[in-house]
Design a protein around this motif. Sequence first.
Motif, PDB file in Angstrom:
ATOM      1  N   LEU A 249      43.944  41.189  39.410  1.00 37.11           N
ATOM      2  CA  LEU A 249      44.083  42.633  39.621  1.00 37.11           C
ATOM      3  C   LEU A 249      43.482  42.983  40.973  1.00 37.11           C
ATOM      4  O   LEU A 249      42.445  42.438  41.359  1.00 37.11           O
ATOM      5  CB  LEU A 249      43.352  43.408  38.517  1.00 37.11           C
ATOM      6  CG  LEU A 249      43.300  44.936  38.641  1.00 37.11           C
ATOM      7  CD1 LEU A 249      44.690  45.540  38.398  1.00 37.11           C
ATOM      8  CD2 LEU A 249      42.303  45.534  37.644  1.00 37.11           C
ATOM      9  N   ILE A 250      44.126  43.901  41.689  1.00 33.72           N
ATOM     10  CA  ILE A 250      43.567  44.374  42.952  1.00 33.72           C
ATOM     11  C   ILE A 250      43.337  45.868  42.889  1.00 33.72           C
ATOM     12  O   ILE A 250      44.129  46.624  42.312  1.00 33.72           O
ATOM     13  CB  ILE A 250      44.474  44.027  44.149  1.00 33.72           C
ATOM     14  CG1 ILE A 250      43.795  44.443  45.452  1.00 33.72           C
ATOM     15  CG2 ILE A 250      45.856  44.655  44.018  1.00 33.72           C
ATOM     16  CD1 ILE A 250      44.379  43.846  46.694  1.00 33.72           C
ATOM     17  N   VAL A 251      42.200  46.295  43.472  1.00 27.49           N
ATOM     18  CA  VAL A 251      41.906  47.710  43.685  1.00 27.49           C
ATOM     19  C   VAL A 251      41.932  47.916  45.191  1.00 27.49           C
ATOM     20  O   VAL A 251      41.181  47.264  45.922  1.00 27.49           O
ATOM     21  CB  VAL A 251      40.533  48.102  43.114  1.00 27.49           C
ATOM     22  CG1 VAL A 251      40.265  49.590  43.344  1.00 27.49           C
ATOM     23  CG2 VAL A 251      40.447  47.752  41.634  1.00 27.49           C
ATOM     24  N   ASN A 252      42.777  48.831  45.660  1.00 19.06           N
ATOM     25  CA  ASN A 252      42.990  48.896  47.098  1.00 19.06           C
ATOM     26  C   ASN A 252      43.589  50.245  47.488  1.00 19.06           C
ATOM     27  O   ASN A 252      44.004  51.030  46.642  1.00 19.06           O
ATOM     28  CB  ASN A 252      43.953  47.769  47.521  1.00 19.06           C
ATOM     29  CG  ASN A 252      44.018  47.595  49.028  1.00 19.06           C
ATOM     30  OD1 ASN A 252      42.987  47.408  49.658  1.00 19.06           O
ATOM     31  ND2 ASN A 252      45.206  47.677  49.594  1.00 19.06           N
TER      32      ASN A 252
ATOM     33  N   ILE B 271      44.124  53.483  45.329  1.00 19.56           N
ATOM     34  CA  ILE B 271      43.358  54.664  45.724  1.00 19.56           C
ATOM     35  C   ILE B 271      43.857  55.062  47.103  1.00 19.56           C
ATOM     36  O   ILE B 271      43.333  54.628  48.130  1.00 19.56           O
ATOM     37  CB  ILE B 271      41.844  54.370  45.751  1.00 19.56           C
ATOM     38  CG1 ILE B 271      41.404  53.810  44.400  1.00 19.56           C
ATOM     39  CG2 ILE B 271      41.061  55.622  46.107  1.00 19.56           C
ATOM     40  CD1 ILE B 271      40.075  53.106  44.427  1.00 19.56           C
ATOM     41  N   PRO B 272      44.945  55.843  47.177  1.00 23.98           N
ATOM     42  CA  PRO B 272      45.566  56.132  48.472  1.00 23.98           C
ATOM     43  C   PRO B 272      44.649  56.903  49.406  1.00 23.98           C
ATOM     44  O   PRO B 272      43.890  57.780  48.978  1.00 23.98           O
ATOM     45  CB  PRO B 272      46.795  56.964  48.097  1.00 23.98           C
ATOM     46  CG  PRO B 272      46.541  57.455  46.718  1.00 23.98           C
ATOM     47  CD  PRO B 272      45.669  56.454  46.056  1.00 23.98           C
ATOM     48  N   SER B 273      44.707  56.552  50.671  1.00 27.70           N
ATOM     49  CA  SER B 273      43.927  57.266  51.676  1.00 27.70           C
ATOM     50  C   SER B 273      44.514  58.654  51.879  1.00 27.70           C
ATOM     51  O   SER B 273      45.725  58.808  52.081  1.00 27.70           O
ATOM     52  CB  SER B 273      43.944  56.515  53.005  1.00 27.70           C
ATOM     53  OG  SER B 273      43.350  57.310  54.019  1.00 27.70           O
TER      54      SER B 273
ATOM     55  N   ALA C  57      51.964  54.902  46.545  1.00 27.44           N
ATOM     56  CA  ALA C  57      51.282  54.559  45.297  1.00 27.44           C
ATOM     57  C   ALA C  57      52.001  55.138  44.082  1.00 27.44           C
ATOM     58  O   ALA C  57      52.147  54.464  43.048  1.00 27.44           O
ATOM     59  CB  ALA C  57      49.839  55.071  45.347  1.00 27.44           C
ATOM     60  N   ARG C  58      52.440  56.380  44.198  1.00 28.97           N
ATOM     61  CA  ARG C  58      53.137  57.013  43.065  1.00 28.97           C
ATOM     62  C   ARG C  58      54.443  56.294  42.754  1.00 28.97           C
ATOM     63  O   ARG C  58      54.862  56.222  41.594  1.00 28.97           O
ATOM     64  CB  ARG C  58      53.389  58.487  43.367  1.00 28.97           C
ATOM     65  CG  ARG C  58      52.137  59.339  43.482  1.00 28.97           C
ATOM     66  CD  ARG C  58      51.345  59.403  42.197  1.00 28.97           C
ATOM     67  NE  ARG C  58      50.192  60.307  42.318  1.00 28.97           N
ATOM     68  CZ  ARG C  58      49.214  60.388  41.438  1.00 28.97           C
ATOM     69  NH1 ARG C  58      49.229  59.608  40.351  1.00 28.97           N
ATOM     70  NH2 ARG C  58      48.206  61.221  41.611  1.00 28.97           N
ATOM     71  N   TRP C  59      55.097  55.773  43.790  1.00 27.13           N
ATOM     72  CA  TRP C  59      56.338  55.022  43.562  1.00 27.13           C
ATOM     73  C   TRP C  59      56.059  53.806  42.690  1.00 27.13           C
ATOM     74  O   TRP C  59      56.769  53.545  41.722  1.00 27.13           O
ATOM     75  CB  TRP C  59      56.939  54.615  44.902  1.00 27.13           C
ATOM     76  CG  TRP C  59      58.084  53.661  44.801  1.00 27.13           C
ATOM     77  CD1 TRP C  59      58.075  52.336  45.092  1.00 27.13           C
ATOM     78  CD2 TRP C  59      59.420  53.944  44.371  1.00 27.13           C
ATOM     79  NE1 TRP C  59      59.306  51.767  44.871  1.00 27.13           N
ATOM     80  CE2 TRP C  59      60.156  52.733  44.423  1.00 27.13           C
ATOM     81  CE3 TRP C  59      60.059  55.097  43.935  1.00 27.13           C
ATOM     82  CZ2 TRP C  59      61.503  52.656  44.075  1.00 27.13           C
ATOM     83  CZ3 TRP C  59      61.410  55.018  43.588  1.00 27.13           C
ATOM     84  CH2 TRP C  59      62.106  53.815  43.658  1.00 27.13           C
TER      85      TRP C  59
ATOM     86  N   ILE D 184      44.403  56.352  41.344  1.00 27.12           N
ATOM     87  CA  ILE D 184      43.273  57.284  41.341  1.00 27.12           C
ATOM     88  C   ILE D 184      43.266  57.969  42.699  1.00 27.12           C
ATOM     89  O   ILE D 184      43.142  57.294  43.728  1.00 27.12           O
ATOM     90  CB  ILE D 184      41.924  56.578  41.138  1.00 27.12           C
ATOM     91  CG1 ILE D 184      41.920  55.691  39.903  1.00 27.12           C
ATOM     92  CG2 ILE D 184      40.794  57.611  41.069  1.00 27.12           C
ATOM     93  CD1 ILE D 184      40.632  54.868  39.749  1.00 27.12           C
ATOM     94  N   ILE D 185      43.416  59.297  42.736  1.00 28.37           N
ATOM     95  CA  ILE D 185      43.319  59.974  44.022  1.00 28.37           C
ATOM     96  C   ILE D 185      41.848  60.125  44.380  1.00 28.37           C
ATOM     97  O   ILE D 185      40.979  60.190  43.511  1.00 28.37           O
ATOM     98  CB  ILE D 185      44.033  61.337  44.015  1.00 28.37           C
ATOM     99  CG1 ILE D 185      43.461  62.265  42.931  1.00 28.37           C
ATOM    100  CG2 ILE D 185      45.536  61.135  43.827  1.00 28.37           C
ATOM    101  CD1 ILE D 185      44.029  63.676  43.003  1.00 28.37           C
ATOM    102  N   GLU D 186      41.567  60.137  45.682  1.00 21.56           N
ATOM    103  CA  GLU D 186      40.178  60.050  46.135  1.00 21.56           C
ATOM    104  C   GLU D 186      39.266  61.153  45.585  1.00 21.56           C
ATOM    105  O   GLU D 186      38.103  60.868  45.243  1.00 21.56           O
ATOM    106  CB  GLU D 186      40.126  60.035  47.664  1.00 21.56           C
ATOM    107  CG  GLU D 186      38.778  59.603  48.191  1.00 21.56           C
ATOM    108  CD  GLU D 186      38.815  59.190  49.645  1.00 21.56           C
ATOM    109  OE1 GLU D 186      38.193  59.906  50.451  1.00 21.56           O
ATOM    110  OE2 GLU D 186      39.448  58.166  49.960  1.00 21.56           O
ATOM    111  N   PRO D 187      39.714  62.417  45.455  1.00 25.60           N
ATOM    112  CA  PRO D 187      38.822  63.436  44.881  1.00 25.60           C
ATOM    113  C   PRO D 187      38.374  63.130  43.451  1.00 25.60           C
ATOM    114  O   PRO D 187      37.366  63.665  42.988  1.00 25.60           O
ATOM    115  CB  PRO D 187      39.657  64.723  44.937  1.00 25.60           C
ATOM    116  CG  PRO D 187      40.631  64.490  46.039  1.00 25.60           C
ATOM    117  CD  PRO D 187      40.962  63.023  45.964  1.00 25.60           C
TER     118      PRO D 187
END
Length: 366
Positions: free
Chosen positions: A264-267, A287-289, A301-303, A313-316
């Motif tokens: 698994l990657i978190v990126n 976690i998109p910039s 990411a949503r795609w 996960i969005i940054e906020p």
Amino acid sequence: MNIVISGGGTGGHIYPALALIKEIKRHEPDSRILYIGTEKGLEAQIVPKEGIAFESVYITGFKRSLSLDNVKTIARFLKATRRVKRIIQDFKPDVVVGTGGYVCGPVVYAASALGIPTLVHEQNVIPGLTNKFLSRYTSRVAVTFSGSATHFPQGKTVVTGNPRATEVALADGAAGLASLNVPPGKRYVLIVGGSRGARAINEAVIDMTAALSDYPDYHFIYVTGEVHYEKTIEAIRRNGQLPVNMTVRPFIYNMPEVLAGIDLIVNRAGASFLAEITALGLPSVLIPSPYVTNNHQEKNARWLEEQGAARVIIEPELSGSAMLAEIDAVLKDDKRIKTMRSAAKALGQPDAATLVYNELKAIARA
């Protein structure tokens, strides 16, 4: 073939170009390659180190709102186009390729005006302004994701994937894990915020380290980014000792091998990274910039999320507990892992570099 390639600004535009150059050289070792970028862009540092001939032009991007700076940009575009025409006429390419970034504007436009076949490659789901502009003039548009095709003219647009994917598709995952000296028999999570790291991701990881001992079956590989490494290590140790099930590195140079070995990657959600992980069929927590043009990382990411290949996960909303909860939700569920792997693999194009090369051959001047 003689080929001019242009792409700049970020690694997401440069690394696909370099992957394509490797593929061209694999098929045609005697090919002549010229790379056109900007003096101050990342490409000016990376490309010459690869032994590739490099020329630079001065150009800036357009503002998305009305601005006097756009008048200056038009003047710079025209000046850069004149310079590129001279470079192209001297080099005599059979085809010209743009892989993104505003430097591609004058390069591909000049080539088209000179009657030279051109191809632009779009990495993101939602295309940038430069490629949308160039699509009117270019011979071929190659896109990474099928969802991008509707934004470009039919008849000249093909789905190829991202050439960067080819580099990771045959990587040795066992060698990647061995290079990090991680314990065997675990489920491996790679957490990385891009080549330079990301402060928000680092803060979330620091926040969750105290809880990692509750997950002895997982091993966390955490890449801080070189500029963040010392401060991050200090912060982790203020929370206690470095967890035994965590490996921390400032940077990973053999990233394709490491990617091939993890579960698994978190990126972030840069297009090149997504091409790599889909080529491998790798589940992800993205976690998109929020600091990129047109919010394209969240759209990327949503795609993947819509296709069932990723969690977002969005940054906020990012925190250590939120990140750990998403990681655990995937890794503890074998059925979910299998489903996400299949969905990611279905989106991947491990032969992307070859597909783009074939398009170049199809349009190149005889």
